[in-house]
Design an enzyme around this catalytic site. Sequence first.
Site, PDB file in Angstrom:
ATOM      1  N   SER A   1      -8.580  -5.937  -1.959  1.00 55.27           N
ATOM      2  CA  SER A   1      -7.256  -5.345  -2.189  1.00 55.27           C
ATOM      3  C   SER A   1      -6.127  -6.340  -1.963  1.00 55.27           C
ATOM      4  O   SER A   1      -5.033  -6.157  -2.490  1.00 55.27           O
ATOM      5  CB  SER A   1      -7.040  -4.147  -1.262  1.00 55.27           C
TER       6      SER A   1
ATOM      7  N   CYS B   1       0.842  -1.190   0.000  1.00 60.76           N
ATOM      8  CA  CYS B   1       0.000   0.000   0.000  1.00 60.76           C
ATOM      9  C   CYS B   1       0.883   1.247   0.000  1.00 60.76           C
ATOM     10  O   CYS B   1       1.975   1.246   0.578  1.00 60.76           O
ATOM     11  CB  CYS B   1      -0.900  -0.002   1.237  1.00 60.76           C
TER      12      CYS B   1
ATOM     13  N   HIS C   1      -4.391  -8.303   4.709  1.00 61.88           N
ATOM     14  CA  HIS C   1      -3.968  -7.222   5.599  1.00 61.88           C
ATOM     15  C   HIS C   1      -3.719  -7.730   7.016  1.00 61.88           C
ATOM     16  O   HIS C   1      -4.396  -8.648   7.477  1.00 61.88           O
ATOM     17  CB  HIS C   1      -5.069  -6.156   5.769  1.00 61.88           C
TER      18      HIS C   1
END
Length: 191
Positions: free
Chosen positions: A182, A141, A185
């Site tokens: 995405s 990110c 995480h």
Amino acid sequence: MTTLSTATILPSLTPSTGLPPSWEIRLSRSHSIPYYFNTATYESTWEPPLGTDAEQLKVYMATNHSYILPSGAASGPNQRSKIRCSHLLIKHSGSRRPSSWKEKYITRSEHDAFTILSALESRIRNGEATLAELALTESDCSSARKGGDLGYFGKGEMQTEFEDAAFALNIGEMSGIVKTGSGLHLIERTA
């Protein structure tokens, strides 16, 4: 960013904030969130300035954020209107945008991403490194440059899986591995 004119200087600012000399934390009256102000240059920014000790700032911000609660709001986990989190993201070929600041084309499988993130999670839980330290070099990110800090967000602003995991955390807690569109995480609630 332009200088914010409607601000309150937060009390008890000390070098324990982790900010470089001449920088202080101020609270925006219009947004009710902190920003960073350089008293020498009058520069202001929403992001921590270069030279900030991210770990020291994270501890300071987590300890001094009772003012984020709106008047009359209940306190405790899940009761804040906005929370602050940092995360470490490992993308894979099935991510909605399989590229990052580190790699133009991410080709690793979801299984490989899980293996990488599991190893990083172990390092954090064993005290070998912090999420912020590892995010700087390992996260896919763009928040990596800020130690994974995503700033403040409220309900409805993040992907559902991410938001559900983040709002379930208490300040200072880190999630297990969370899967979103995405990628994968680790999420740490900082305020």
